[in-house]
Enzyme design. Structure first.
Site, PDB file in Angstrom:
ATOM      1  N   VAL A  71       0.835  -1.204   0.000  1.00  0.00           N
ATOM      2  CA  VAL A  71       0.000   0.000   0.000  1.00  0.00           C
ATOM      3  C   VAL A  71       0.868   1.252   0.000  1.00  0.00           C
ATOM      4  O   VAL A  71       0.585   2.222  -0.714  1.00  0.00           O
ATOM      5  CB  VAL A  71      -0.950   0.008   1.209  1.00  0.00           C
ATOM      6  CG1 VAL A  71      -1.777   1.295   1.242  1.00  0.00           C
ATOM      7  CG2 VAL A  71      -1.885  -1.198   1.166  1.00  0.00           C
ATOM      8  N   TYR A 103      -5.262  -9.459  15.314  1.00  0.00           N
ATOM      9  CA  TYR A 103      -4.964  -8.389  14.355  1.00  0.00           C
ATOM     10  C   TYR A 103      -6.005  -7.285  14.447  1.00  0.00           C
ATOM     11  O   TYR A 103      -5.673  -6.099  14.588  1.00  0.00           O
ATOM     12  CB  TYR A 103      -4.907  -8.956  12.939  1.00  0.00           C
ATOM     13  CG  TYR A 103      -4.937  -7.905  11.856  1.00  0.00           C
ATOM     14  CD1 TYR A 103      -3.954  -6.915  11.782  1.00  0.00           C
ATOM     15  CD2 TYR A 103      -5.951  -7.891  10.887  1.00  0.00           C
ATOM     16  CE1 TYR A 103      -3.983  -5.946  10.781  1.00  0.00           C
ATOM     17  CE2 TYR A 103      -5.986  -6.936   9.891  1.00  0.00           C
ATOM     18  CZ  TYR A 103      -5.004  -5.961   9.844  1.00  0.00           C
ATOM     19  OH  TYR A 103      -5.040  -5.006   8.863  1.00  0.00           O
ATOM     20  N   LYS A 113      -5.518  -3.312  15.761  1.00  0.00           N
ATOM     21  CA  LYS A 113      -5.827  -2.151  14.922  1.00  0.00           C
ATOM     22  C   LYS A 113      -6.923  -1.297  15.549  1.00  0.00           C
ATOM     23  O   LYS A 113      -6.906  -0.066  15.423  1.00  0.00           O
ATOM     24  CB  LYS A 113      -6.237  -2.608  13.524  1.00  0.00           C
ATOM     25  CG  LYS A 113      -5.124  -3.283  12.741  1.00  0.00           C
ATOM     26  CD  LYS A 113      -3.933  -2.368  12.504  1.00  0.00           C
ATOM     27  CE  LYS A 113      -4.223  -1.332  11.432  1.00  0.00           C
ATOM     28  NZ  LYS A 113      -3.033  -0.512  11.101  1.00  0.00           N
TER      29      LYS A 113
END
Length: 314
Positions: free
Chosen positions: A12, A143, A147
């Site tokens: 990204v 995960y 986040k």
């Protein structure tokens, strides 16, 4: 605007750096790669090597920046179950450290803008579809938990008035920019392409392939970062979903076969307890930032990924 991109040489980050540069920003890059490691060519003014968990690594990189696109993170869901503490340390702890140093560097100046690369994994598996930004977060893996902690840390700092914040909750990112694609074959499109290329004998799929997920081209996502740095609402922190194309696992396989002209053998495993559909409501980012996908059709996603993998042009 001088903008630091953390994780600038990732899948990204590569696309975001290029879009920021095209928009006229002075881009600085932070990478975790060793200082003597070769780096792909990117239009960056300066490169810093370091860890987002280390204040010493961040001080020079954040000197005089007006914007930060924070992409540095660990992102593999399955791996997060094996290393939950590391995921928390990098994703949540690294974000907190970056914000601490940024607050020190920006003290007495204009409030910088931080755009955080978040994930749809923070939502878990809500029954209401498509998923809006007002859905109550309920992550189902370490995960997503890490986040969400990063999201909440940024939201709290933004309320203090020391920075402006935008959180981009991305769904499944695919495609490629300048021949740089996603090499993580734990994800469905890269794995299907790798099978088509002969790197694996078959693709394993849970259930009958009817599960639907939302996909967005990495270049469309990169444009969202550019828009997020521009003028917007006066809210201290804005949250936006970024998704584009709903597709089933079976549709992905058939599209890969059509684009590549090669068979993708599938071995069906027993169904797992997973939601039949996870799709983004992107009306907010369209309404407030004027964002809309341009390259996120399924065939384009697959074509670009295949070209990056094999060097073939279509």
């Amino acid at each position: 605007m001088r903008v630091l991109v953390t994780g600038a040489y990732g899948f990204v980050g590569n696309a975001v750096v290029r879009r920021l540069s095209e928009a006229g920003h002075e881009v600085w890059a932070l990478t975790h790669r060793p200082a003597d490691a070769p780096l792909p060519e990117l239009p960056v003014a300066r490169v810093f090597h370091g860890d987002v968990r280390s204040p010493e690594s961040l001080r020079g990189a954040l000197d005089g920046v007006q914007g930060v696109c924070h992409l540095a993170a660990l992102t593999r869901v399955r791996e997060s179950f094996e290393h939950p503490q590391e995921y928390h340390d990098v994703n949540a702890g690294g974000t907190a450290t970056l914000l601490d140093v940024l607050a020190q560097q920006a003290e007495g100046g204009d409030a910088p803008t931080v755009v955080l690369g978040s994930t749809a994994a923070v939502y878990g598996a809500p029954e209401q579809q498509p998923i809006g930004e007002d859905a109550v977060p309920a992550p189902t893996n370490p995960y997503g938990l890490s986040k969400l902690a990063a999201d909440e840390t940024l939201q709290k700092r933004a309320l203090s008035g020391h920075l402006k914040a935008v959180i981009l909750r991305c769904f499944n990112i695919s495609g490629a920019v300048h021949g740089f694609g996603d090499v993580d074959d734990t994800r469905i499109i890269p794995k299907a392409l790798a099978v088509a290329a002969g790197r694996y004998p078959h693709l394993e799929m849970n259930g009958d392939g009817s599960a639907v997920r939302d996909f967005v081209h990495v270049d469309d996502l990169a444009r969202a970062y550019v828009l997020a740095l521009g003028p917007r609402s006066t809210a201290p922190c804005s949250v936006y979903n970024v998704g584009a194309t709903a597709a089933s696992m079976s549709e992905i396989v058939s599209t890969v076969e059509r684009v590549t002209g090669r068979n993708v053998p599938v071995v069906h495993r027993p169904p797992q307890p997973e939601p039949p559909q996870l799709v983004a409501d992107t009306s907010k980012i369209t309404r407030e930032l004027g964002w809309k996908p341009e390259r996120s059709g399924l065939e384009q996603l697959v074509t670009d990924g295949w070209s990056a993998l094999t060097g073939e042009r279509h």
